[in-house]
Design a protein around this motif. Structure first.
Motif, short mmCIF file in Angstrom:
data_model
loop_
_atom_site.label_atom_id
_atom_site.label_comp_id
_atom_site.label_asym_id
_atom_site.label_seq_id
_atom_site.Cartn_x
_atom_site.Cartn_y
_atom_site.Cartn_z
N TYR A 85 18.54 26.14 -9.17
CA TYR A 85 17.61 25.57 -8.19
C TYR A 85 16.79 26.65 -7.52
CZ TYR A 85 18.71 20.63 -8.28
OH TYR A 85 18.81 19.33 -8.66
N GLY A 156 21.22 14.69 -13.96
CA GLY A 156 21.23 15.11 -12.56
C GLY A 156 20.18 16.15 -12.24
N PHE A 157 20.11 17.17 -13.07
CA PHE A 157 19.15 18.25 -12.82
C PHE A 157 17.72 17.78 -13.03
CE2 PHE A 157 17.08 22.35 -13.95
CZ PHE A 157 17.31 23.01 -12.76
N GLY A 160 17.07 15.69 -9.84
CA GLY A 160 17.09 16.51 -8.63
C GLY A 160 16.03 17.59 -8.62
N GLN A 161 15.88 18.30 -9.75
CA GLN A 161 14.89 19.36 -9.79
C GLN A 161 13.47 18.82 -9.79
OE1 GLN A 161 13.88 22.36 -8.95
NE2 GLN A 161 15.47 23.34 -10.17
N GLU A 192 19.34 18.67 -4.25
CA GLU A 192 20.76 18.85 -4.50
C GLU A 192 21.54 17.55 -4.25
OE1 GLU A 192 22.15 21.07 -5.96
OE2 GLU A 192 21.40 23.08 -5.49
N ASP A 195 20.96 15.33 -7.36
CA ASP A 195 21.59 15.98 -8.50
C ASP A 195 23.11 15.84 -8.44
OD1 ASP A 195 22.48 17.61 -10.52
OD2 ASP A 195 21.46 19.41 -9.83
N PHE A 199 25.40 13.95 -11.21
CA PHE A 199 26.24 14.81 -12.04
C PHE A 199 27.72 14.50 -11.87
CE2 PHE A 199 28.84 18.63 -12.46
CZ PHE A 199 28.57 18.98 -13.78
#
Length: 261
Positions: A85, A156-157, A160-161, A192, A195, A199
């Protein structure tokens, strides 16, 4: 009889912005990579994501917190993933949301390729002796569930990202070069949170989490830890971003052009 000296003509001037690369064969042409730091940041992000996927397949317990009954549950990639991140923030701030999406997709494309390679390695026949069979069993146990962790990390990433990048880029449109620290603080928490929930919900079974209480502890601790690490890293992250901005000539050129407009 007089001898005439051969005429000497000046060497042709290279009108290109960059001189031809040294050491190459005559007439060879290469693409100009430029002075950007994007390739280094991308390589670092890919490495962090792959190693996080391997480490996250291991459940980690530090025992109960005395007097609370709260067990500290996490995974083996907990110390690595916040760096992804941090790198995402740097890429978004310097190169924009499009470059950030490219970095995210590249990271997880390589991670998926790595996960497929693990399955191929597991499927290959081992040596028939005791050591070969023991190593085969260890690989199946260690790398077998990695694809679930990779899938969890991918979803998730990616969510989130993408949210993290969206917040950084939108805030930068409003404030320009000002408000860097505020952008990092705001985007880190939101990205976060999304994510971690995605996750932990998918990867819990692969890690060995079997109860709702363990999942809740794993999720809460993971979110708090990742955000605290990112917040603690903000002074370093902001200094790195400012240094990269100063040393990237393309960024300085566009900044000067925007100021003159």
């Amino acid at each position: 009889m007089w001898r005439t000296r051969p005429a000497v003509y000046p060497a042709p001037v290279n009108t290109h912005r960059n001189p031809p690369p040294s050491g190459g064969p005559a007439g060879a042409v290469y693409a100009d990579r430029g002075a950007s730091h994007f390739d280094i940041l991308l390589a670092a992000m890919v490495t962090v994501v792959i190693l996080s996927g391997i480490g996250a397949a291991k459940g980690v317990s530090f025992g109960d917190v005395p007097g609370t009954g709260f067990e500290i549950i996490t995974d083996g990639g907990f110390f690595l993933f916040p760096l992804a991140y941090v790198l995402g923030d740097i890429v978004t701030e310097l190169y924009g949301p499009r470059a950030a999406r490219r970095a995210i997709l590249t990271s997880f494309s390589v991670s998926i390729l790595a996960s497929i390679c693990y399955q191929v390695i597991i499927a290959l026949p081992p040596f028939p002796d005791d050591y070969g069979l023991a190593k085969q069993a260890a690989l199946e146990l260690a790398l077998g569930p990695v694809w679930i962790v990779v899938l969890a990390g991918l979803l998730g990433f990616l969510a989130g990202q993408s949210l993290n990048s969206f917040v950084v880029s939108r805030m930068k449109r409003r404030t320009g070069e000002r408000g860097l620290v505020a952008r990092l603080f705001t985007s880190s928490g939101l990205g976060e949170l999304v994510d971690t929930i995605i996750f932990c919900s998918i990867a819990a079974t692969a890690i060995g989490i079997t109860s709702i209480q363990q999942w809740a502890e794993y999720t809460v601790l993971g979110f708090v830890y990742k955000v605290l690490v990112q917040y603690a890293m903000i002074p370093v992250t902001s200094r790195v971003i400012r240094w990269l901005k100063r040393t990237d000539p393309t960024y300085q050129e566009r900044l000067a052009a925007a100021s003159a407009a």
